[in-house]
Scaffold this active site. Structure first.
Site, PDB file in Angstrom:
ATOM      1  N   GLU A  11       3.930  13.236 -38.260  1.00  0.00           N
ATOM      2  CA  GLU A  11       4.151  11.949 -38.930  1.00  0.00           C
ATOM      3  C   GLU A  11       5.634  11.574 -38.922  1.00  0.00           C
ATOM      4  OE1 GLU A  11       3.351  10.063 -43.412  1.00  0.00           O
ATOM      5  OE2 GLU A  11       3.163  12.219 -43.058  1.00  0.00           O
ATOM      6  N   LYS A  71      -0.997   4.052 -41.223  1.00  0.00           N
ATOM      7  CA  LYS A  71      -1.452   4.856 -42.359  1.00  0.00           C
ATOM      8  C   LYS A  71      -2.137   3.964 -43.382  1.00  0.00           C
ATOM      9  CE  LYS A  71       0.377   8.637 -45.235  1.00  0.00           C
ATOM     10  NZ  LYS A  71       1.604   9.414 -45.526  1.00  0.00           N
ATOM     11  N   CYS A  79      -1.449  12.054 -42.251  1.00  0.00           N
ATOM     12  CA  CYS A  79      -1.243  12.857 -43.463  1.00  0.00           C
ATOM     13  C   CYS A  79      -2.217  12.522 -44.593  1.00  0.00           C
ATOM     14  CB  CYS A  79       0.199  12.729 -43.921  1.00  0.00           C
ATOM     15  SG  CYS A  79       0.753  14.123 -44.950  1.00  0.00           S
ATOM     16  N   LEU A 134      29.583  34.756 -58.019  1.00  0.00           N
ATOM     17  CA  LEU A 134      28.858  36.002 -58.251  1.00  0.00           C
ATOM     18  C   LEU A 134      29.253  36.585 -59.602  1.00  0.00           C
ATOM     19  CD1 LEU A 134      28.880  37.862 -54.803  1.00  0.00           C
ATOM     20  CD2 LEU A 134      27.133  36.370 -55.793  1.00  0.00           C
TER      21      LEU A 134
END
EC number: 6.3.5.1
Length: 557
Positions: A44, A115, A152, A304
């Site tokens: 798509e 669609k 879809c 971190l």
């Protein structure tokens, strides 16, 4: 026996990169022709990438991709190609464009399918951009085979699968009634954990109900918050998967579809996709890789702390980009334990990433001095947030100076209840694990450590803490994560009410407190980095609640 040789082109497209997407599609056509395929199918909106959003409102953009489609069609000698693109709406009313698939053959565009069902739920907003089709027709191959092409969502209304169908029409049934011999669905179906298996069951039901072979080609890759897992397949009339392509990577396959046979004689099936933490790890790594590279970057930076969230984020980044492209930064203050500093360094060594130690205690003390006139004598949340924001400023300075993207490290549990600092640890270009509940973050850590210790064991075992005050743990401010995540799953994912959560065994006071925190934090989430979606209901583009609102009505029952 009538056989159609079908090529499945599962490709990774970049939104807006018409030239790059055009090259991929043309390469797929050439490869399919070399394999003597009769038909090659792409996903798509392959030509523009999915979702193109407001790009389709730009006339120059729509015209450019339509010109590219003509060039693609010129490559279709001795083969038929189905290519997703943006079509102009020929009617004098409605939206100007339609989500369409072009039928290209003998050097030109010979037809198209638009669609019909435009999703407007969760992450989808297609009705904002496209005009829906009101009818569908079939397209004949040179041998007379009639193709029933859908896009879809047109296939996501199988009445036997849904308790309450979203639409009152079934485009797949209409294509069969119109004489389709072979069903084809071109999709850009976003990923969430477990969706692949559901997809195969859904399309298997279509094939079985109508006694037709069905070809499903899905996009792969990631665009912004959405990850597309590929897993394209061919399903036989008995619902059997005859051919399946790989998950989370580009793939290509050719399958001889025997239209007169109900069950496959041959199978070309990729390994059964992983589930659980292994599946989510692959999705998140793909999401990080594509977000970084499609935005023009190569390197990232991660703060971190020696905690579980930053450790997992860094590990996923190293997995996605290579350790040479990841920098970890430690920024200790007076509240950072020696163990956390050691764990952060050990993690960096385990991952093979660079590590930079930049203590921020002096900066923190300077802020305290400057803010003395407004601070209480007893340190509180203000001082905690100052530390988090100093860290964010430090990380953004590194990102700017070294041309890196900053990855935010918040998890879904923290983002849900606002246990994260706005303009602090929420800073970043992308939040990779912000759709992973805290309990699942630990599952990811154990998965990463299955073969060797990647995440230091102490990081997994020690009580989680932001380390922004002395002897702090998360449970000082929150319910245990097992309880918190269970409440959030019930309310966010399953739509349960307060009463239903209490009936399931949760304490009412805790439920009401958690849900109150959830909605009070809407303004934070509104300003959060994009969240990689790996659950059916992720925070981010698919979560739409008002900011200035009274939630008493939904929290009290």
């Amino acid at each position: 026996m009538s056989t159609v040789r079908v090529a499945l082109g599962q490709q990774n497209y970049t939104v807006g990169d018409i030239a790059g997407n055009e090259r991929k599609i043309e390469d797929g056509i050439h490869r399919a022709r070399e394999a003597n395929a009769d038909l090659v199918v792409f996903s798509e909106l392959a030509l523009v990438g999915y979702p193109p959003q407001d790009l389709v409102k730009r006339t120059a953009f729509v015209d450019a991709q339509r010109d590219a489609l003509d060039r693609i069609a010129a490559e279709t000698t001795d083969i038929t190609a189905l290519v997703g693109f943006v079509a102009r709406n020929p009617e004098p009313y409605g939206k100007e464009v339609q989500n369409a698939v072009a039928v290209c053959r003998d050097g030109e565009v010979t037809g198209q399918t638009e669609k019909r069902l435009l999703p407007t739920y969760d992450v989808f907003d297609e009705d904002r951009f496209f005009q829906p089709a009101t009818r569908q027709s079939v397209h004949a191959l040179p041998d007379g085979t009639e193709l029933g092409v859908s896009i879809c969502e047109d296939a996501w209304n199988e009445p036997d699968v849904w308790e309450r169908p979203e639409y009152d029409e079934d485009p797949i049934e209409d294509l069969v009634d119109a004489g389709a011999d072979l069903l084809v669905n071109c999709s850009a179906s976003p990923f969430y954990g477990g969706k692949g298996a559901f997809r195969e069951r859904l399309f298997g039901a279509h094939a079985n109900d109508h006694g037709k072979w069905l070809v499903f080609v899905n996009q792969v890759g990631a665009n912004d918050e959405l990850v597309f897992d590929g897993r394209s397949f061919v399903v036989a009339p008995d619902g059997t998967i005859a051919c399946r392509l790989a998950a989370f990577e580009e793939d290509f396959a050719v399958y001889d579809v025997p239209l007169d046979v109900e069950s496959p004689a041959t199978h070309d099936v990729a390994d059964e996709p992983a589930t659980g933490p292994a599946e989510i790890r692959s999705a998140l790594a793909l999401g990080i890789r594509d977000y970084v590279r499609k935005t023009g970057f190569e390197n990232v930076v991660v703060g971190l702390s020696g905690g579980i969230d930053s450790s997992i984020t860094a590990a996923l980044a190293a997995d996605a980009l290579g350790p040479e492209n990841v920098l970890g930064v430690g920024m200790p203050t007076r509240y950072t334990s020696d163990a956390s500093e050691i764990d952060a360094r050990e993690l960096a060594e385990n991952l093979g990433i660079d590590f930079l130690d930049l203590p921020i205690e002096n900066t923190f003390e300077a802020f305290e001095r400057e803010l003395t006139p407004i601070l209480d004598e007893t340190p509180g949340v203000t001082e905690e947030n100052v530390q988090a924001r100093i860290r964010a400023t430090t990380l953004m300075a590194i990102a700017n100076e070294q041309g890196r993207l900053l990855l935010a490290t918040s998890n879904r549990s923290e983002l849900a209840v606002g246990y994260t600092t706005l303009y602090g640890d929420m800073c970043g270009a992308l939040a990779p694990i912000a759709d992973c509940p805290k309990t699942f973050v630990y599952d990811l850590a154990r998965h990463l450590n299955e073969h060797e210790e990647t995440i230091p064991e102490r990081v997994i075992e020690k009580p989680p803490s932001a380390e922004l005050r002395a002897d702090q743990t998360d449970e000082d401010d929150l319910p245990p994560y097992e309880i918190l995540d269970s409440i959030l799953a019930g309310y966010v994912d399953e739509g349960q009410t307060t009463d239903e959560l209490v009936e399931s065994g949760h304490d009412r006071e805790i439920v009401e407190r958690v849900l109150s925190m959830l909605h009070r934090a809407e303004y934070k989430r509104f300003q959060a980095a994009p969240v990689l979606k790996v659950s059916p209901k992720a925070f981010g583009v698919g979560w739409r609640y008002p900011l200035a609102a009274n939630y008493e009505g939904v929290l009290s029952k």
